[in-house]
Design a protein around this motif. Structure first.
Motif, PDB file in Angstrom:
ATOM      1  N   TYR A  10      38.992 -20.303 -13.704  1.00  0.00           N
ATOM      2  CA  TYR A  10      39.031 -21.378 -14.701  1.00  0.00           C
ATOM      3  C   TYR A  10      39.706 -22.643 -14.186  1.00  0.00           C
ATOM      4  CZ  TYR A  10      37.399 -17.883 -17.972  1.00  0.00           C
ATOM      5  OH  TYR A  10      36.647 -16.926 -18.602  1.00  0.00           O
ATOM      6  N   GLU A  11      40.392 -22.572 -13.049  1.00  0.00           N
ATOM      7  CA  GLU A  11      41.058 -23.748 -12.501  1.00  0.00           C
ATOM      8  C   GLU A  11      40.064 -24.821 -12.046  1.00  0.00           C
ATOM      9  OE1 GLU A  11      41.929 -20.604 -11.485  1.00  0.00           O
ATOM     10  OE2 GLU A  11      43.840 -20.475 -12.545  1.00  0.00           O
ATOM     11  N   GLU A  12      38.806 -24.448 -11.811  1.00  0.00           N
ATOM     12  CA  GLU A  12      37.821 -25.433 -11.363  1.00  0.00           C
ATOM     13  C   GLU A  12      37.346 -26.352 -12.479  1.00  0.00           C
ATOM     14  OE1 GLU A  12      33.535 -23.398 -11.232  1.00  0.00           O
ATOM     15  OE2 GLU A  12      35.056 -22.235 -10.199  1.00  0.00           O
ATOM     16  N   TYR A  13      37.662 -26.029 -13.723  1.00  0.00           N
ATOM     17  CA  TYR A  13      37.237 -26.852 -14.858  1.00  0.00           C
ATOM     18  C   TYR A  13      38.333 -27.844 -15.205  1.00  0.00           C
ATOM     19  CZ  TYR A  13      33.743 -23.208 -15.298  1.00  0.00           C
ATOM     20  OH  TYR A  13      32.731 -22.329 -15.042  1.00  0.00           O
ATOM     21  N   ILE A  14      38.258 -29.018 -14.583  1.00  0.00           N
ATOM     22  CA  ILE A  14      39.243 -30.059 -14.847  1.00  0.00           C
ATOM     23  C   ILE A  14      38.531 -31.262 -15.458  1.00  0.00           C
ATOM     24  CG2 ILE A  14      40.837 -29.339 -13.035  1.00  0.00           C
ATOM     25  CD1 ILE A  14      39.647 -31.555 -11.283  1.00  0.00           C
ATOM     26  N   GLY A  15      39.291 -32.090 -16.141  1.00  0.00           N
ATOM     27  CA  GLY A  15      38.729 -33.276 -16.768  1.00  0.00           C
ATOM     28  C   GLY A  15      38.727 -33.135 -18.274  1.00  0.00           C
ATOM     29  N   GLY A  16      38.055 -34.033 -18.914  1.00  0.00           N
ATOM     30  CA  GLY A  16      37.956 -34.025 -20.369  1.00  0.00           C
ATOM     31  C   GLY A  16      36.982 -32.978 -20.873  1.00  0.00           C
ATOM     32  N   LYS A  17      36.950 -32.836 -22.187  1.00  0.00           N
ATOM     33  CA  LYS A  17      36.080 -31.848 -22.825  1.00  0.00           C
ATOM     34  C   LYS A  17      34.621 -32.052 -22.452  1.00  0.00           C
ATOM     35  CE  LYS A  17      34.511 -32.305 -26.956  1.00  0.00           C
ATOM     36  NZ  LYS A  17      34.184 -32.454 -28.350  1.00  0.00           N
ATOM     37  N   ASP A  18      34.155 -33.283 -22.487  1.00  0.00           N
ATOM     38  CA  ASP A  18      32.747 -33.574 -22.181  1.00  0.00           C
ATOM     39  C   ASP A  18      32.413 -33.267 -20.720  1.00  0.00           C
ATOM     40  OD1 ASP A  18      32.258 -34.385 -24.787  1.00  0.00           O
ATOM     41  OD2 ASP A  18      32.803 -36.466 -24.350  1.00  0.00           O
ATOM     42  N   VAL A  20      33.837 -30.937 -18.806  1.00  0.00           N
ATOM     43  CA  VAL A  20      33.803 -29.484 -18.647  1.00  0.00           C
ATOM     44  C   VAL A  20      32.511 -28.914 -19.237  1.00  0.00           C
ATOM     45  CG1 VAL A  20      34.930 -27.319 -19.285  1.00  0.00           C
ATOM     46  CG2 VAL A  20      36.307 -29.262 -18.560  1.00  0.00           C
ATOM     47  N   ILE A  21      32.116 -29.378 -20.415  1.00  0.00           N
ATOM     48  CA  ILE A  21      30.869 -28.916 -21.038  1.00  0.00           C
ATOM     49  C   ILE A  21      29.677 -29.255 -20.153  1.00  0.00           C
ATOM     50  CG2 ILE A  21      29.304 -29.289 -22.990  1.00  0.00           C
ATOM     51  CD1 ILE A  21      31.797 -29.539 -24.752  1.00  0.00           C
ATOM     52  N   LYS A  22      29.671 -30.451 -19.578  1.00  0.00           N
ATOM     53  CA  LYS A  22      28.580 -30.857 -18.692  1.00  0.00           C
ATOM     54  C   LYS A  22      28.520 -29.963 -17.455  1.00  0.00           C
ATOM     55  CE  LYS A  22      26.819 -34.836 -16.172  1.00  0.00           C
ATOM     56  NZ  LYS A  22      27.030 -36.237 -15.819  1.00  0.00           N
ATOM     57  N   LYS A  23      29.667 -29.634 -16.874  1.00  0.00           N
ATOM     58  CA  LYS A  23      29.712 -28.792 -15.683  1.00  0.00           C
ATOM     59  C   LYS A  23      29.206 -27.382 -15.968  1.00  0.00           C
ATOM     60  CE  LYS A  23      32.558 -27.575 -11.799  1.00  0.00           C
ATOM     61  NZ  LYS A  23      33.756 -27.841 -11.056  1.00  0.00           N
ATOM     62  N   ILE A  24      29.473 -26.865 -17.158  1.00  0.00           N
ATOM     63  CA  ILE A  24      29.062 -25.507 -17.518  1.00  0.00           C
ATOM     64  C   ILE A  24      27.599 -25.462 -17.945  1.00  0.00           C
ATOM     65  CG2 ILE A  24      29.413 -23.642 -19.196  1.00  0.00           C
ATOM     66  CD1 ILE A  24      32.391 -24.396 -19.192  1.00  0.00           C
ATOM     67  N   ASP A  25      27.158 -26.401 -18.754  1.00  0.00           N
ATOM     68  CA  ASP A  25      25.852 -26.319 -19.418  1.00  0.00           C
ATOM     69  C   ASP A  25      24.695 -27.027 -18.729  1.00  0.00           C
ATOM     70  OD1 ASP A  25      26.840 -24.753 -21.442  1.00  0.00           O
ATOM     71  OD2 ASP A  25      27.052 -26.387 -22.879  1.00  0.00           O
ATOM     72  N   GLN A  26      24.955 -27.941 -17.780  1.00  0.00           N
ATOM     73  CA  GLN A  26      23.872 -28.730 -17.209  1.00  0.00           C
ATOM     74  C   GLN A  26      23.653 -28.417 -15.732  1.00  0.00           C
ATOM     75  OE1 GLN A  26      24.564 -32.861 -17.924  1.00  0.00           O
ATOM     76  NE2 GLN A  26      24.185 -32.690 -20.111  1.00  0.00           N
ATOM     77  N   CYS A  27      22.408 -28.513 -15.305  1.00  0.00           N
ATOM     78  CA  CYS A  27      22.038 -28.312 -13.906  1.00  0.00           C
ATOM     79  C   CYS A  27      22.661 -29.415 -13.055  1.00  0.00           C
ATOM     80  CB  CYS A  27      20.518 -28.338 -13.763  1.00  0.00           C
ATOM     81  SG  CYS A  27      19.936 -28.203 -12.062  1.00  0.00           S
ATOM     82  N   SER A  28      23.261 -29.025 -11.939  1.00  0.00           N
ATOM     83  CA  SER A  28      23.885 -30.009 -11.057  1.00  0.00           C
ATOM     84  C   SER A  28      22.840 -30.820 -10.280  1.00  0.00           C
ATOM     85  CB  SER A  28      24.822 -29.307 -10.079  1.00  0.00           C
ATOM     86  OG  SER A  28      24.119 -28.320  -9.341  1.00  0.00           O
ATOM     87  N   THR A  29      21.606 -30.337 -10.206  1.00  0.00           N
ATOM     88  CA  THR A  29      20.548 -31.032  -9.479  1.00  0.00           C
ATOM     89  C   THR A  29      19.814 -32.043 -10.347  1.00  0.00           C
ATOM     90  OG1 THR A  29      20.220 -29.047  -8.134  1.00  0.00           O
ATOM     91  CG2 THR A  29      18.475 -30.695  -8.082  1.00  0.00           C
ATOM     92  N   CYS A  30      19.335 -31.599 -11.532  1.00  0.00           N
ATOM     93  CA  CYS A  30      18.489 -32.482 -12.345  1.00  0.00           C
ATOM     94  C   CYS A  30      19.087 -32.836 -13.707  1.00  0.00           C
ATOM     95  CB  CYS A  30      17.108 -31.857 -12.532  1.00  0.00           C
ATOM     96  SG  CYS A  30      17.110 -30.367 -13.531  1.00  0.00           S
ATOM     97  N   GLY A  31      20.184 -32.181 -14.121  1.00  0.00           N
ATOM     98  CA  GLY A  31      20.831 -32.511 -15.385  1.00  0.00           C
ATOM     99  C   GLY A  31      20.250 -31.825 -16.609  1.00  0.00           C
TER     100      GLY A  31
END
Length: 68
Positions: A10-18, A20-31
């Motif tokens: 869980y230490e890799e999830y830094i930043g604001g709420k939005d 973290v949600i983007k990092k978990i829920d969206q594709c890193s290649t196409c979004g």
């Protein structure tokens, strides 16, 4: 060489709420929003998660969660 599965850190999830949600829920290649699959292992108290992108067809991540 990337591991097939990694244990959740869980230490890799830094930043604001939005962020973290983007990092978990969206594709890193196409979004695009990811599709998640879960395989429980109740004997060993683990859950294997696979995150796939519908647009790219790539498996973005495979994570093992420890239940305790």
């Amino acid at each position: 060489m990337d591991a097939e599965y990694k244990f959740e850190c869980y230490e890799e999830y830094i930043g604001g709420k939005d962020d973290v949600i983007k990092k978990i829920d969206q594709c890193s290649t196409c979004g695009t929003k990811l599709i998640f699959g879960h395989l429980p292992d109740y004997k060993n108290l683990l859950i294997q998660e696979t995150a796939r992108c519908v647009e790219c067809g790539q498996i973005i991540r495979r994570v093992i969660y420890v239940l305790n």
